[in-house]
Design an enzyme around this catalytic site. Structure first.
Site, short mmCIF file in Angstrom:
data_model
loop_
_atom_site.label_atom_id
_atom_site.label_comp_id
_atom_site.label_asym_id
_atom_site.label_seq_id
_atom_site.Cartn_x
_atom_site.Cartn_y
_atom_site.Cartn_z
N SER A 177 0.87 -1.03 -0.06
CA SER A 177 -0.03 0.02 0.01
C SER A 177 0.72 1.11 -0.07
O SER A 177 1.80 1.50 0.97
CB SER A 177 -0.72 -0.15 1.23
OG SER A 177 -1.54 1.22 1.67
N LYS A 195 -0.93 -0.96 -4.34
CA LYS A 195 -2.26 -0.27 -3.81
C LYS A 195 -1.91 1.21 -4.07
O LYS A 195 -0.89 1.72 -3.16
CB LYS A 195 -2.86 -0.69 -2.90
CG LYS A 195 -3.85 -0.04 -2.04
CD LYS A 195 -4.44 -0.70 -1.08
CE LYS A 195 -4.94 -0.04 0.48
NZ LYS A 195 -5.34 -1.00 1.17
N LYS A 216 -2.98 4.96 -2.39
CA LYS A 216 -3.88 5.72 -1.72
C LYS A 216 -4.35 6.78 -2.52
O LYS A 216 -3.44 7.73 -3.24
CB LYS A 216 -3.37 6.35 -0.45
CG LYS A 216 -3.04 5.14 0.60
CD LYS A 216 -4.45 4.46 1.06
CE LYS A 216 -3.87 3.35 2.26
NZ LYS A 216 -5.36 3.00 2.78
N ASP A 233 -7.27 2.96 -3.27
CA ASP A 233 -8.08 3.07 -1.96
C ASP A 233 -8.40 4.28 -1.64
O ASP A 233 -7.31 5.26 -1.38
CB ASP A 233 -7.19 2.38 -0.97
CG ASP A 233 -7.96 2.26 0.51
OD1 ASP A 233 -9.20 2.70 0.52
OD2 ASP A 233 -7.34 1.58 1.35
N GLU A 251 -11.24 0.73 -3.66
CA GLU A 251 -11.22 0.32 -2.27
C GLU A 251 -12.13 1.63 -1.59
O GLU A 251 -11.63 2.48 -1.51
CB GLU A 251 -10.24 0.04 -1.50
CG GLU A 251 -10.22 -0.65 -0.46
CD GLU A 251 -8.81 -1.14 0.27
OE1 GLU A 251 -7.94 -1.27 -0.55
OE2 GLU A 251 -8.92 -1.31 1.35
N ASP A 311 -14.19 -1.92 2.42
CA ASP A 311 -13.21 -1.99 3.63
C ASP A 311 -14.04 -1.52 4.74
O ASP A 311 -14.53 -2.31 5.32
CB ASP A 311 -11.96 -1.16 3.33
CG ASP A 311 -11.00 -1.42 4.52
OD1 ASP A 311 -11.20 -1.76 5.35
OD2 ASP A 311 -9.72 -0.57 4.28
N GLY A 331 -4.61 -4.81 5.38
CA GLY A 331 -3.46 -4.76 6.62
C GLY A 331 -3.65 -3.40 7.37
O GLY A 331 -4.55 -2.53 6.88
O1 SMG Z 1 -0.61 -2.68 6.64
O2 SMG Z 1 -0.03 -2.39 4.65
C1 SMG Z 1 -0.60 -2.22 5.52
C2 SMG Z 1 -1.52 -0.99 5.35
C3 SMG Z 1 -2.61 -1.17 4.45
O3 SMG Z 1 -3.42 0.71 3.28
C4 SMG Z 1 -3.41 0.07 4.35
N1 SMG Z 1 -4.18 0.06 5.22
O4 SMG Z 1 -7.36 1.44 4.39
O5 SMG Z 1 -6.67 -0.32 3.94
C5 SMG Z 1 -6.54 0.71 4.56
C6 SMG Z 1 -5.22 1.09 5.11
C7 SMG Z 1 -5.71 1.18 6.76
C8 SMG Z 1 -4.78 1.82 7.38
S1 SMG Z 1 -4.42 3.38 7.36
C9 SMG Z 1 -3.87 3.79 8.67
MG MG Z 2 -8.56 0.34 2.94
#
Ligand code: SMG
Ligand code: MG
Length: 385
Positions: free
Chosen positions: A151, A177, A179, A205, A230, A255, A307
């Site tokens: 991510s 992925k 953001k 996401d 996402e 999610d 995650g």
């Molecule tokens: O653990 O690789 C990881 C993070 C993956 O982007 C990630 N998580 O919305 O999916 C999501 C985010 C939530 C955590 S952001 C603080």
């Molecule tokens: Mg997410």
């Protein structure tokens, strides 16, 4: 299993680089851990003394979801641990628990899934260590390695993002992925797609940053051959997600909106989600996560393991879960080094773009005492009270 002691530990881990999402930037991970000391059945008529670990995935602030570390600490201390442990077990003594019974015992407390999940995880880890069985085996895993996606946070500019993505691809990550947020979306996706080509497994996401009024704009993502988008809309916008999904070619993956197998079923049935991000913490534990996995498989819906910047403890458990065969897409299960220069456990490393599923009893990993000590901010014995 007879529990003798429960402690809550808070560790603060610096991130290797700031992580920016639609709701803000974080530079450290404050992780809340649950440590359980117990005498567990070994499954052969004997018992052994074990230590089990759970990890609460809540963030320091309630921005991804309503839960946050201080709130979880409070509800675990004053509600969940007493509710689970103070009740007399079959032999009349308090502290007699088993992992399968945790969710039912905690059901009188509304919500607080991340706190509940952490407690269940610690009990489950202890129980499995007693039996000498790995979590992967217990959950029904069929793989020894799981594909690793990464991510990537929002960067200052497009060139920086392309550089960061290139670095992860060089390390071997099999899926990227990005953001995204309003003002940080189409240009980023276009640049990454153009630079790395059509074969790159790419998804985005939004962490709930858009509204249905942005539907025309979001549809432009259809040009980039994404695996999925996402959580584009708000957590409780199930119906709006269903409307958006009908007009977009890119699959919608929920999610934040999915907090239980009931939510997942409703979202699938109404067409609000065609892929599911399964995060054990968000849904109240690994056992509920398996139920969502089973439901997705029944309905032929793709699923993957999300995650939450877990320490090696949560990462180990996520790898075990993602090894079930209904996890059809790469998860956000990166190497420890993606987030941490030093993990509290032995670090997870990439092996040709994959993470190895631990095979030892329980989680198969435990904190390294000196590392834990070095990052420890707080330690409280919460039971016996
Ligand atoms: O653990 O690789 C990881 C993070 C993956 O982007 C990630 N998580 O919305 O999916 C999501 C985010 C939530 C955590 S952001 C603080
Ligand atoms: Mg997410």
């Amino acid at each position: 299993m007879q529990v003798h002691r429960i402690e809550l530990l808070q560790v603060r881990m610096p991130l290797v680089s700031p992580f920016t999402t639609s709701f803000g930037t974080q530079e450290t991970r404050l992780a809340l851990l649950v440590r359980v000391e117990a005498t567990a059945d070994d499954g052969r008529g004997g018992t052994s003394d074990v230590v089990g670990w759970g990890e609460c995935v809540a963030g320091e602030h309630p921005v991804y979801s309503a839960e946050y570390v201080a709130g979880c600490h409070h509800v675990l201390t004053h509600e969940l641990v007493p509710l689970l442990l103070a009740a007399p077990g079959p032999d009349g003594r308090p502290g007699d628990v088993n992992a399968d019974g945790v969710a039912t015992a905690l059901a009188p407390i509304v919500g607080h899934h991340m706190a509940k999940a952490a407690l269940e995880m610690a009990v489950l880890d202890a129980e499995l260590r007693g039996r000498g069985q790995s979590l992967a085996d217990h959950l029904g895993a069929t793989r020894t390695l799981v594909p690793s996606g990464v991510s990537v946070g929002i960067q200052d500019d497009v060139d920086t993002l392309v550089g960061v993505v290139g670095g992860y691809l060089d390390e071997g990550y099999v899926r990227i992925k990005l953001k995204v947020a309003p003002g940080h979306d189409l240009d980023l996706v276009r640049a990454v797609r153009t630079t790395f080509g059509d074969d790159l497994l790419l998804q985005v996401d939004a962490n709930a940053a858009y509204t249905l009024a942005d539907a025309d704009h979001l549809r432009r993502l259809d040009d980039f051959g994404l695996l999925l988008v996402e959580q584009p809309l708000a957590t409780d916008d199930l119906w709006e997600h269903a409307q958006l999904a009908r007009t977009m070619a890119t699959p919608i993956c929920l999610d934040e909106s999915i907090e239980s197998v009931a939510d997942a079923t409703a979202a699938i049935e109404m067409g609000a989600t065609t892929v599911v991000n399964i995060k054990p913490g968000r849904v109240g534990g690994y056992l509920e996560a398996v139920r969502i996995h089973d439901r997705c498989r029944e309905r032929g819906v793709d699923a993957w393991c999300g995650g939450m910047l877990e320490t090696g403890l949560g990462r180990a458990a996520n790898a075990a879960l993602a090894a079930l065969d209904g996890f059809t897409l790469p998860g956000d299960i990166s190497a420890s080094a993606r987030f941490f220069a030093e993990d509290i456990t032995e670090p997870f490393v990439l092996e040709d773009g994959h993470i190895r599923v631990p095979t030892g009893p329980g989680l198969g990993v435990a904190p390294v005492p000196e590392r834990l000590e070095g990052m420890l901010e707080r330690r409280d014995e919460v039971w016996p009270a």
